[in-house]
Write an enzyme that holds these catalytic residues in place. Structure first.
Site, PDB file in Angstrom:
ATOM      1  N   HIS A   1       5.744  -0.381   1.654  1.00 25.34           N
ATOM      2  CA  HIS A   1       5.494   0.569   0.577  1.00 25.34           C
ATOM      3  C   HIS A   1       6.428   0.302  -0.605  1.00 25.34           C
ATOM      4  O   HIS A   1       7.556  -0.138  -0.424  1.00 25.34           O
ATOM      5  CB  HIS A   1       5.706   2.004   1.073  1.00 25.34           C
ATOM      6  CG  HIS A   1       5.085   2.280   2.405  1.00 25.34           C
ATOM      7  ND1 HIS A   1       3.753   2.024   2.659  1.00 25.34           N
ATOM      8  CD2 HIS A   1       5.593   2.770   3.556  1.00 25.34           C
ATOM      9  CE1 HIS A   1       3.484   2.346   3.911  1.00 25.34           C
ATOM     10  NE2 HIS A   1       4.589   2.801   4.477  1.00 25.34           N
TER      11      HIS A   1
ATOM     12  N   TYR B   1       0.859  -1.184   0.000  1.00 25.93           N
ATOM     13  CA  TYR B   1       0.000   0.000   0.000  1.00 25.93           C
ATOM     14  C   TYR B   1       0.895   1.233   0.000  1.00 25.93           C
ATOM     15  O   TYR B   1       2.076   1.155   0.334  1.00 25.93           O
ATOM     16  CB  TYR B   1      -0.945   0.005   1.215  1.00 25.93           C
ATOM     17  CG  TYR B   1      -0.278  -0.142   2.553  1.00 25.93           C
ATOM     18  CD1 TYR B   1       0.153   0.971   3.264  1.00 25.93           C
ATOM     19  CD2 TYR B   1      -0.088  -1.401   3.122  1.00 25.93           C
ATOM     20  CE1 TYR B   1       0.764   0.838   4.500  1.00 25.93           C
ATOM     21  CE2 TYR B   1       0.525  -1.542   4.356  1.00 25.93           C
ATOM     22  CZ  TYR B   1       0.949  -0.419   5.034  1.00 25.93           C
ATOM     23  OH  TYR B   1       1.561  -0.554   6.253  1.00 25.93           O
TER      24      TYR B   1
END
Length: 327
Positions: free
Chosen positions: A301, A254
């Site tokens: 990430h 994400y």
């Protein structure tokens, strides 16, 4: 005839697939272009009053294949119903074993906090300048404080303090993006903008202003935060998914808070200046307010891809990057 059929079938299938993809991308680009072009009176000139606007139409396809102005950045009661794929992806970001009813949470949220459209005043007469202020150590000795404070919006991320660092980071904060694990007090001039990675984050926000009973998520969190209830905002879960899929092309698990904040600024601002992103000149990554070393490529990430995308935005003039004196 059989060998010819075996050779041409994959070729034709590939050509057909490529053609469909090209048509889809062309159609999407045309829709976005038309939306932007018709959203203002074209007889008045550009899409905003700045010298160069984020949504200027004379750019290449790279930006408009990613930027979708129809995606709502902020949650309200009218857009709160989540599509099945959005809800499933969002729920899967972090483990949440509770059986909380999302609809009930939303109803409670907007009985407490403003339920309205935000930043719908875009047009040829508006020039909204925004400073997105990250937490990089390259802000130290930059003397950017006065420049940062000169922007209409100053958007800060997580715990980045101003006290004691005013000369380099400024003192003005109009928006602070945070989640329960990064919560800090904000003054009455600042919008607390919740970045909800899970339903529990929304429940925490409710608790902060009511019962104050939520004291932990996966770690201990603050049961209360000083903030103006009338300035609370919530980023839409669909916007987080849009950033992940459209801008990060599904790299990582994400997007980071900083990257989401930057894309949010592209949607609500006409001119975006970025401060406190990236490493110092010696290659070290740490916050300006502590000496803890970090690195953009670590964690969940897609840090390398985020960095690449930010550099592309810089190259095409959609953002302006201020990297400090890099001492």
């Amino acid at each position: 005839m059989v060998p010819f059929t075996k050779w041409t079938s994959p070729y034709i299938t590939g050509l057909f697939t490529f053609s469909i993809l090209f048509i889809f991308m062309f159609f999407q680009n045309a829709v976005i272009y038309t939306f932007l072009e018709t959203s203002v009176d074209s007889t008045k000139g550009g899409l905003c009053a700045c010298d160069k606007c984020v949504t200027d139409l004379n750019d290449d396809d790279w930006f408009f294949l990613r930027f979708n102005p129809t995606v709502a950045p902020l949650l309200n009661r009218r857009n709160s119903v989540l599509q099945t794929d959005v809800y499933r992806w969002w729920k899967g970001l972090q483990s949440d074993s509770s059986k909380t009813n999302y609809t009930e949470v939303v109803d409670t949220l907007f009985s407490l906090f403003p339920d309205e459209d935000h930043y719908s005043d875009a047009g040829p007469d508006r020039c909204r300048t925004c400073a997105v202020v990250g937490n990089s150590g390259n802000l130290l000795r930059s003397h950017y404080g006065q420049l940062i404070d000169s922007h209409d919006f100053v958007i800060r991320i997580n715990k980045g303090p101003t006290k004691g660092f005013e000369k380099d980071v400024g003192s003005k904060t109009t928006h602070r993006i945070l989640y329960p694990e990064s919560a800090v007090d904000v003054d009455n001039s600042t919008h607390l903008v919740l970045l909800p990675f899970k339903i529990e984050d929304m429940r925490w926000l409710i608790s902060v202003f009511t019962t104050r009973h939520i004291t932990s998520t996966y770690i201990r969190v603050r049961p209360t935060v000083n903030a103006d209830r009338d300035k609370v905002m919530i980023i839409h879960p669909a916007f987080i998914k849009y950033v992940y899929e459209s801008w990060l092309q599904k790299h990582g698990k994400y997007p980071s808070t900083g990257f989401i904040t930057l894309i949010l600024a592209l949607h609500i601002c006409d001119e975006v200046n970025v401060f406190g992103f990236g490493a110092k000149s010696d290659g070290h990554w740490h916050h300006y307010f502590d000496g803890i070393l970090t690195h953009f490529s670590r964690g969940s990430h897609g840090g390398d891809f985020e960095n690449k995308t930010i550099n592309e935005l810089l190259l095409i003039g959609k953002i302006y990057m201020h990297k400090g004196w890099l001492l």
